[in-house]
Design a protein around this motif. Structure first.
Motif, PDB file in Angstrom:
ATOM      1  N   ASN A  84      35.337  43.736  42.628  1.00  0.00           N
ATOM      2  CA  ASN A  84      35.344  42.552  43.595  1.00  0.00           C
ATOM      3  C   ASN A  84      36.352  41.550  43.011  1.00  0.00           C
ATOM      4  O   ASN A  84      35.454  40.467  42.458  1.00  0.00           O
ATOM      5  CB  ASN A  84      34.052  42.417  44.317  1.00  0.00           C
ATOM      6  N   ARG A  85      37.368  41.658  42.969  1.00  0.00           N
ATOM      7  CA  ARG A  85      38.076  40.231  42.318  1.00  0.00           C
ATOM      8  C   ARG A  85      38.297  39.373  43.381  1.00  0.00           C
ATOM      9  O   ARG A  85      38.694  39.469  44.437  1.00  0.00           O
ATOM     10  CB  ARG A  85      39.409  40.960  41.806  1.00  0.00           C
ATOM     11  N   PRO A  86      38.123  38.266  42.809  1.00  0.00           N
ATOM     12  CA  PRO A  86      38.392  37.065  43.702  1.00  0.00           C
ATOM     13  C   PRO A  86      39.874  36.766  44.085  1.00  0.00           C
ATOM     14  O   PRO A  86      40.732  37.413  43.405  1.00  0.00           O
ATOM     15  CB  PRO A  86      37.836  35.858  42.957  1.00  0.00           C
ATOM     16  N   ALA A  87      40.199  36.081  44.904  1.00  0.00           N
ATOM     17  CA  ALA A  87      41.506  35.822  45.605  1.00  0.00           C
ATOM     18  C   ALA A  87      42.546  35.321  44.134  1.00  0.00           C
ATOM     19  O   ALA A  87      43.432  35.505  43.999  1.00  0.00           O
ATOM     20  CB  ALA A  87      41.631  34.948  46.723  1.00  0.00           C
ATOM     21  N   TRP A  88      41.720  34.322  43.392  1.00  0.00           N
ATOM     22  CA  TRP A  88      42.747  33.859  42.279  1.00  0.00           C
ATOM     23  C   TRP A  88      42.973  34.498  41.066  1.00  0.00           C
ATOM     24  O   TRP A  88      43.716  34.409  40.147  1.00  0.00           O
ATOM     25  CB  TRP A  88      41.826  32.641  41.767  1.00  0.00           C
ATOM     26  N   TRP A  89      42.307  35.943  41.358  1.00  0.00           N
ATOM     27  CA  TRP A  89      42.597  36.953  40.055  1.00  0.00           C
ATOM     28  C   TRP A  89      44.170  37.006  39.780  1.00  0.00           C
ATOM     29  O   TRP A  89      44.665  37.145  38.738  1.00  0.00           O
ATOM     30  CB  TRP A  89      41.824  38.328  40.470  1.00  0.00           C
ATOM     31  N   GLY A  90      44.920  37.498  40.963  1.00  0.00           N
ATOM     32  CA  GLY A  90      46.262  37.616  40.721  1.00  0.00           C
ATOM     33  C   GLY A  90      46.847  36.618  40.070  1.00  0.00           C
ATOM     34  O   GLY A  90      47.746  36.561  39.046  1.00  0.00           O
ATOM     35  N   ALA A  95      49.555  33.920  35.472  1.00  0.00           N
ATOM     36  CA  ALA A  95      49.455  32.865  34.549  1.00  0.00           C
ATOM     37  C   ALA A  95      49.286  33.133  33.101  1.00  0.00           C
ATOM     38  O   ALA A  95      50.186  32.879  32.265  1.00  0.00           O
ATOM     39  CB  ALA A  95      48.723  32.025  34.998  1.00  0.00           C
ATOM     40  N   VAL A  96      48.519  34.281  32.851  1.00  0.00           N
ATOM     41  CA  VAL A  96      48.293  34.739  31.716  1.00  0.00           C
ATOM     42  C   VAL A  96      49.603  35.632  31.159  1.00  0.00           C
ATOM     43  O   VAL A  96      49.926  35.303  29.778  1.00  0.00           O
ATOM     44  CB  VAL A  96      46.941  35.682  31.491  1.00  0.00           C
ATOM     45  N   GLY A  97      50.019  36.334  32.091  1.00  0.00           N
ATOM     46  CA  GLY A  97      51.217  37.182  31.431  1.00  0.00           C
ATOM     47  C   GLY A  97      52.519  36.134  31.502  1.00  0.00           C
ATOM     48  O   GLY A  97      53.117  36.444  30.334  1.00  0.00           O
ATOM     49  N   ALA A 301      37.910  32.253  29.250  1.00  0.00           N
ATOM     50  CA  ALA A 301      37.595  31.524  30.369  1.00  0.00           C
ATOM     51  C   ALA A 301      37.811  32.304  31.768  1.00  0.00           C
ATOM     52  O   ALA A 301      36.907  32.166  32.911  1.00  0.00           O
ATOM     53  CB  ALA A 301      38.308  30.414  30.652  1.00  0.00           C
ATOM     54  N   LEU A 302      38.807  33.033  31.911  1.00  0.00           N
ATOM     55  CA  LEU A 302      38.950  34.066  33.120  1.00  0.00           C
ATOM     56  C   LEU A 302      38.103  35.189  33.141  1.00  0.00           C
ATOM     57  O   LEU A 302      37.809  35.654  34.128  1.00  0.00           O
ATOM     58  CB  LEU A 302      40.490  34.555  32.899  1.00  0.00           C
ATOM     59  N   PHE A 303      37.830  35.801  32.024  1.00  0.00           N
ATOM     60  CA  PHE A 303      36.975  37.171  32.146  1.00  0.00           C
ATOM     61  C   PHE A 303      35.613  36.985  32.392  1.00  0.00           C
ATOM     62  O   PHE A 303      35.036  37.900  32.940  1.00  0.00           O
ATOM     63  CB  PHE A 303      37.438  38.143  30.919  1.00  0.00           C
ATOM     64  N   VAL A 304      34.889  36.070  31.852  1.00  0.00           N
ATOM     65  CA  VAL A 304      33.570  35.721  31.730  1.00  0.00           C
ATOM     66  C   VAL A 304      33.041  35.654  33.331  1.00  0.00           C
ATOM     67  O   VAL A 304      32.263  36.470  33.906  1.00  0.00           O
ATOM     68  CB  VAL A 304      32.993  34.616  31.264  1.00  0.00           C
ATOM     69  N   PRO A 305      33.976  34.768  34.281  1.00  0.00           N
ATOM     70  CA  PRO A 305      33.356  34.890  35.662  1.00  0.00           C
ATOM     71  C   PRO A 305      33.719  36.034  36.284  1.00  0.00           C
ATOM     72  O   PRO A 305      33.110  36.555  37.301  1.00  0.00           O
ATOM     73  CB  PRO A 305      34.141  33.580  36.306  1.00  0.00           C
TER      74      PRO A 305
END
Lengths: 312, 198
Positions: A84-90, A95-97, A301-305
């Protein structure tokens, strides 16, 4: 009085009526038209009959059970549950890419010698008319790559880069005199005397012969490089004799007479570039751990939430 | 199995997603006739329909963890119809072949419970003609017509199964009906009086 022919819209209205997909007012309107328009009513009957005909097709019962056996189920690799990925996942992924790509580009740019430094470091290599890159040049470049003592290919083997390098290096600072290369004489004709001189054929030298003769001169040039004082050869140092050789030995032999004798390249030019390279390497070594650390922090920071939002 | 209530089905779905093969197979048993029918009408022959149906359920089992609360029937029909469309594209089957298969099957159930040999022959010819007309449609129209008019799914379910907009479903259906009507006019004499289209 004849009724107007039915439109596709009418047919769609009838289809929706039969599918019970109309609201009450539309339904009332259809029923009113059915009562008053024979064509409308005939279309309704035709659609009803077609549907009835198709529904009357005998159902095919499954000839056997399609339940999976335990063996079949074990052989099937099951997909992982969807997160269940949040909307900001993409956006975060993008950004990471971008950060990774940017970091890699930065690293590669720092590690690579800058073309401008190369030009600045070898300003006096404009010894000859601007050479034009030809197929023979490509062959020579290939041969030079093969003959290179370290086995390293020429730094810029592409025709475009070659052209650009020739143009930038030939432009002497503040020299207003037009270059001989602006002459309308085709390159093949200008190169012809060299070929004739190196060939027994009094006519036109063939390309392989030209390559052989230039290969010989390249070998001489390489021998000269090899016999030079032992230094850490930088790309600029490798490029400098190559350019000299291209300028004098191969392409512009007939123009040597017309060209003014220019002073040799200053000996400190390669050293200046070497210093620049060392500085780049130093910066890279400094920046790399910090960059990696920043990336690591961002990923954490991204993966923990996200991991906490995975559905059970 | 066919008498499962929606809540029963929801429970089976939960159990199957938790890894119960028995629960998944209960869902298979419940929906396999619909799936097989759709695939059979799409492909027109039994052997291919069986293969496609089995592949569809295996594929459904593989993807079942990602199934999220839609209608299971629409979901599994979508997988099956994609399977059938893939097969159609791969095989480019000839309609005549399927008719031969149908005749060779010998198990075509007849609408009339006690037909005379002549009526049985006529009925079989009619079914073959209808199937041939269905197979003359392009795959998208064919699937829409089968789901809506043969299987009796609602527009909404057809839209879910075909992953198409509602308007697209309606327009495909309208075109498919027009084409089948036109096709069946060539075999008007086979149609019983009650089904004459004009």
């Amino acid at each position: 009085m004849s009724m107007p022919p039915l439109t596709e819209r009418d047919e769609a209205l009838i289809a929706d009526y039969l599918a019970d997909a109309l609201d009450a007012p539309q339904r009332a309107l259809v029923e009113q038209r059915l009562a008053s328009e024979t064509a409308f009513a005939a279309e309704l009957r035709a659609q009803e009959r077609l549907i009835a005909l198709l529904r009357a097709l005998p159902p095919r019962t499954a000839p056997r059970s399609f339940a999976l056996t335990a063996q079949q189920a074990q052989a099937v690799p099951r997909a992982l549950p969807r997160l269940n990925r949040p909307a900001w996942w993409g956006l975060a992924s993008a950004a990471v890419g971008l950060l990774l790509v940017g970091g890699l580009l930065l690293i590669s740019n720092q590690a690579r010698p800058q073309p401008s430094a190369q030009v600045a470091a070898a300003p006096t290599q404009a010894l000859s008319p601007a050479p034009t890159f030809t197929e023979a040049d490509a062959a020579v470049m290939q041969l030079q790559g093969d003959l290179s003592p370290q086995g390293t290919p020429a730094p810029s083997a592409s025709p475009v880069a070659m052209e650009q390098r020739a143009l930038t290096t030939v432009q002497p600072q503040g020299t207003p005199t037009p270059l001989p290369s602006a002459s309308p004489v085709p390159m093949e004709q200008r190169a012809l005397p060299t070929q004739v001189a190196n060939s027994a054929d009094p006519g036109f030298g063939t390309a392989p012969q030209a390559i052989q003769s230039t290969a010989a001169s390249m070998a001489e040039a390489e021998a000269a490089i090899m016999s030079a004082p032992a230094e850490e050869a930088t790309p600029a140092e490798e490029a400098a004799p190559m350019l000299e050789d291209e300028g004098f030995g191969i392409m512009s032999a007939p123009s040597e007479e017309a060209a003014p004798a220019l002073p040799p390249a200053p000996a400190q030019a390669p050293e200046a570039f070497s210093a620049g390279s060392a500085k780049s390497a130093f910066n890279l070594a400094d920046a790399l751990p910090a960059l990696l650390e920043a990336l690591l922090r961002l990923l954490v920071a991204l993966f923990v939430p996200v991991s906490s939002s995975i559905s059970p | 199995m066919a008498d499962l209530t929606p809540s029963d089905e929801a429970r089976l779905i939960q159990q199957a997603q938790a890894g119960s093969l028995d629960a998944f197979n209960a869902l298979v048993e419940r929906h396999q006739d619909v799936v097989y029918n759709v695939v059979y009408r799409m492909l027109g022959d039994e052997a291919s329909a069986q293969d496609a149906t089995q592949e569809a359920f295996i594929s459904a089992y593989r993807k079942f963890a990602s199934f999220q609360g839609q209608h299971f029937r629409a979901w599994v029909v979508r997988i099956a119809s994609n399977q059938a469309l893939d097969m159609l594209r791969r095989n480019k089957r000839r309609p005549a072949e399927s008719l031969e298969d149908m005749a060779a099957d010998g198990d075509l159930p007849l609408a009339d419970a006690s037909p005379s040999p002549e009526q049985a022959l006529q009925s079989r010819e009619l079914q073959q003609a209808i199937q041939q007309c269905i197979e003359s449609l392009n795959p998208e129209q064919r699937l829409t017509l089968i789901l809506c008019d043969v299987q009796g799914l609602s527009y909404q379910e057809v839209a879910e199964s075909t992953q198409a907009q509602l308007g697209t479903v309606k327009s495909r259906l309208a075109r498919a009906r027009q084409a089948v009507r036109h096709c069946l006019q060539a075999v008007e004499e086979l149609l019983p009086a009650a089904y004459r289209l004009s």
